[in-house]
Design a protein around this motif. Structure first.
Motif, PDB file in Angstrom:
ATOM      1  N   GLY A 106       0.821  -1.212   0.000  1.00  0.00           N
ATOM      2  CA  GLY A 106       0.000   0.000   0.000  1.00  0.00           C
ATOM      3  C   GLY A 106       0.851   1.257   0.000  1.00  0.00           C
ATOM      4  N   LEU A 107       1.937   1.224   0.749  1.00  0.00           N
ATOM      5  CA  LEU A 107       2.858   2.357   0.789  1.00  0.00           C
ATOM      6  C   LEU A 107       3.497   2.601  -0.570  1.00  0.00           C
ATOM      7  N   SER A 108       3.754   1.527  -1.308  1.00  0.00           N
ATOM      8  CA  SER A 108       4.372   1.687  -2.629  1.00  0.00           C
ATOM      9  C   SER A 108       3.422   2.363  -3.623  1.00  0.00           C
ATOM     10  N   PHE A 109       2.124   2.212  -3.436  1.00  0.00           N
ATOM     11  CA  PHE A 109       1.164   2.902  -4.296  1.00  0.00           C
ATOM     12  C   PHE A 109       1.055   4.381  -3.944  1.00  0.00           C
ATOM     13  N   ILE A 110       1.280   4.705  -2.688  1.00  0.00           N
ATOM     14  CA  ILE A 110       1.185   6.097  -2.241  1.00  0.00           C
ATOM     15  C   ILE A 110       2.466   6.860  -2.542  1.00  0.00           C
ATOM     16  N   ASP A 111       3.611   6.273  -2.196  1.00  0.00           N
ATOM     17  CA  ASP A 111       4.916   6.921  -2.360  1.00  0.00           C
ATOM     18  C   ASP A 111       5.577   6.412  -3.634  1.00  0.00           C
ATOM     19  N   LYS A 112       5.457   7.166  -4.698  1.00  0.00           N
ATOM     20  CA  LYS A 112       6.009   6.763  -5.995  1.00  0.00           C
ATOM     21  C   LYS A 112       7.489   7.110  -6.143  1.00  0.00           C
ATOM     22  N   ASN A 113       8.044   7.875  -5.212  1.00  0.00           N
ATOM     23  CA  ASN A 113       9.430   8.318  -5.327  1.00  0.00           C
ATOM     24  C   ASN A 113      10.447   7.243  -4.958  1.00  0.00           C
ATOM     25  N   ARG A 114      10.046   6.263  -4.161  1.00  0.00           N
ATOM     26  CA  ARG A 114      10.964   5.226  -3.710  1.00  0.00           C
ATOM     27  C   ARG A 114      10.668   3.912  -4.419  1.00  0.00           C
ATOM     28  N   ARG A 115      11.687   3.075  -4.485  1.00  0.00           N
ATOM     29  CA  ARG A 115      11.523   1.749  -5.081  1.00  0.00           C
ATOM     30  C   ARG A 115      11.306   0.737  -3.960  1.00  0.00           C
ATOM     31  N   TYR A 116      10.147   0.147  -3.939  1.00  0.00           N
ATOM     32  CA  TYR A 116       9.809  -0.831  -2.915  1.00  0.00           C
ATOM     33  C   TYR A 116       9.912  -2.267  -3.415  1.00  0.00           C
ATOM     34  N   SER A 117      10.209  -2.450  -4.685  1.00  0.00           N
ATOM     35  CA  SER A 117      10.207  -3.798  -5.249  1.00  0.00           C
ATOM     36  C   SER A 117      11.216  -4.746  -4.591  1.00  0.00           C
ATOM     37  N   PRO A 118      12.438  -4.319  -4.247  1.00  0.00           N
ATOM     38  CA  PRO A 118      13.337  -5.268  -3.559  1.00  0.00           C
ATOM     39  C   PRO A 118      12.791  -5.712  -2.202  1.00  0.00           C
ATOM     40  N   VAL A 119      12.201  -4.796  -1.476  1.00  0.00           N
ATOM     41  CA  VAL A 119      11.632  -5.135  -0.165  1.00  0.00           C
ATOM     42  C   VAL A 119      10.445  -6.069  -0.337  1.00  0.00           C
ATOM     43  N   LEU A 120       9.601  -5.783  -1.317  1.00  0.00           N
ATOM     44  CA  LEU A 120       8.434  -6.623  -1.561  1.00  0.00           C
ATOM     45  C   LEU A 120       8.836  -8.028  -1.996  1.00  0.00           C
ATOM     46  N   MET A 121       9.829  -8.138  -2.849  1.00  0.00           N
ATOM     47  CA  MET A 121      10.284  -9.461  -3.287  1.00  0.00           C
ATOM     48  C   MET A 121      10.890 -10.245  -2.128  1.00  0.00           C
ATOM     49  N   THR A 122      11.622  -9.566  -1.258  1.00  0.00           N
ATOM     50  CA  THR A 122      12.188 -10.223  -0.082  1.00  0.00           C
ATOM     51  C   THR A 122      11.074 -10.728   0.827  1.00  0.00           C
ATOM     52  N   LEU A 123      10.051  -9.919   1.024  1.00  0.00           N
ATOM     53  CA  LEU A 123       8.926 -10.337   1.861  1.00  0.00           C
ATOM     54  C   LEU A 123       8.148 -11.488   1.234  1.00  0.00           C
ATOM     55  N   ILE A 124       8.053 -11.525  -0.079  1.00  0.00           N
ATOM     56  CA  ILE A 124       7.387 -12.645  -0.748  1.00  0.00           C
ATOM     57  C   ILE A 124       8.146 -13.942  -0.475  1.00  0.00           C
ATOM     58  N   VAL A 125       9.456 -13.902  -0.594  1.00  0.00           N
ATOM     59  CA  VAL A 125      10.264 -15.095  -0.343  1.00  0.00           C
ATOM     60  C   VAL A 125      10.145 -15.527   1.117  1.00  0.00           C
ATOM     61  N   ILE A 126      10.228 -14.570   2.035  1.00  0.00           N
ATOM     62  CA  ILE A 126      10.101 -14.885   3.464  1.00  0.00           C
ATOM     63  C   ILE A 126       8.732 -15.490   3.757  1.00  0.00           C
ATOM     64  N   ASN A 127       7.672 -14.902   3.192  1.00  0.00           N
ATOM     65  CA  ASN A 127       6.326 -15.432   3.407  1.00  0.00           C
ATOM     66  C   ASN A 127       6.194 -16.852   2.881  1.00  0.00           C
ATOM     67  N   LEU A 128       6.713 -17.101   1.691  1.00  0.00           N
ATOM     68  CA  LEU A 128       6.631 -18.455   1.124  1.00  0.00           C
ATOM     69  C   LEU A 128       7.366 -19.473   1.979  1.00  0.00           C
ATOM     70  N   VAL A 129       8.538 -19.107   2.454  1.00  0.00           N
ATOM     71  CA  VAL A 129       9.306 -20.019   3.305  1.00  0.00           C
ATOM     72  C   VAL A 129       8.541 -20.313   4.589  1.00  0.00           C
ATOM     73  N   ILE A 130       8.013 -19.283   5.240  1.00  0.00           N
ATOM     74  CA  ILE A 130       7.253 -19.481   6.479  1.00  0.00           C
ATOM     75  C   ILE A 130       6.018 -20.329   6.220  1.00  0.00           C
ATOM     76  N   MET A 131       5.306 -20.065   5.122  1.00  0.00           N
ATOM     77  CA  MET A 131       4.098 -20.832   4.811  1.00  0.00           C
ATOM     78  C   MET A 131       4.415 -22.304   4.557  1.00  0.00           C
ATOM     79  N   ILE A 132       5.448 -22.576   3.794  1.00  0.00           N
ATOM     80  CA  ILE A 132       5.788 -23.968   3.476  1.00  0.00           C
ATOM     81  C   ILE A 132       6.274 -24.706   4.715  1.00  0.00           C
ATOM     82  N   VAL A 133       7.129 -24.078   5.497  1.00  0.00           N
ATOM     83  CA  VAL A 133       7.641 -24.730   6.712  1.00  0.00           C
ATOM     84  C   VAL A 133       6.505 -24.991   7.697  1.00  0.00           C
ATOM     85  N   SER A 134       5.615 -24.026   7.893  1.00  0.00           N
ATOM     86  CA  SER A 134       4.515 -24.242   8.839  1.00  0.00           C
ATOM     87  C   SER A 134       3.518 -25.273   8.314  1.00  0.00           C
ATOM     88  N   TYR A 135       3.317 -25.328   7.002  1.00  0.00           N
ATOM     89  CA  TYR A 135       2.430 -26.324   6.408  1.00  0.00           C
ATOM     90  C   TYR A 135       2.992 -27.730   6.615  1.00  0.00           C
TER      91      TYR A 135
END
Length: 94
Positions: free
Chosen positions: A58-87
């Motif tokens: 949501g912040l990336s849609f509001i603040d167009k001056n910064r690049r949030y894609s590296p942070v978002l991709m890192t969070l996607i990987v972290i989320n997938l790892v947590i989801m698979i391990v907990s599953y």
């Protein structure tokens, strides 16, 4: 009326009888908003990283001056790892 009356059902669990990687996320988010933080984590361990992901998205849609894609991709990987391990832990080790 209860909030659970408005929750979506998991198609995988409904039609196939198998829980998916996202099962429990809706209830866990509701538990976070109710202030039951440890119960939310027990229900869905990736709840906090998922909420952080959506906040930064949501912040990336509001603040167009910064690049949030590296942070978002890192969070996607972290989320997938947590989801698979907990599953795997929930369904095969318990």
């Amino acid at each position: 009326m209860n909030i659970e009356d408005f929750m979506l059902t998991c198609p995988s669990k409904k039609f196939l009888g198998v829980e998916c990687l996202g099962c429990g996320a809706q209830r866990a988010i509701v538990l976070v908003f109710e202030g039951k933080f440890s119960e939310a984590f027990k229900m869905y361990p990736a709840v906090y990283t998922v909420l952080l992901f959506f906040f930064i998205l949501g912040l990336s849609f509001i603040d167009k001056n910064r690049r949030y894609s590296p942070v978002l991709m890192t969070l996607i990987v972290i989320n997938l790892v947590i989801m698979i391990v907990s599953y795997v832990y929930k369904h095969f080790l318990l």
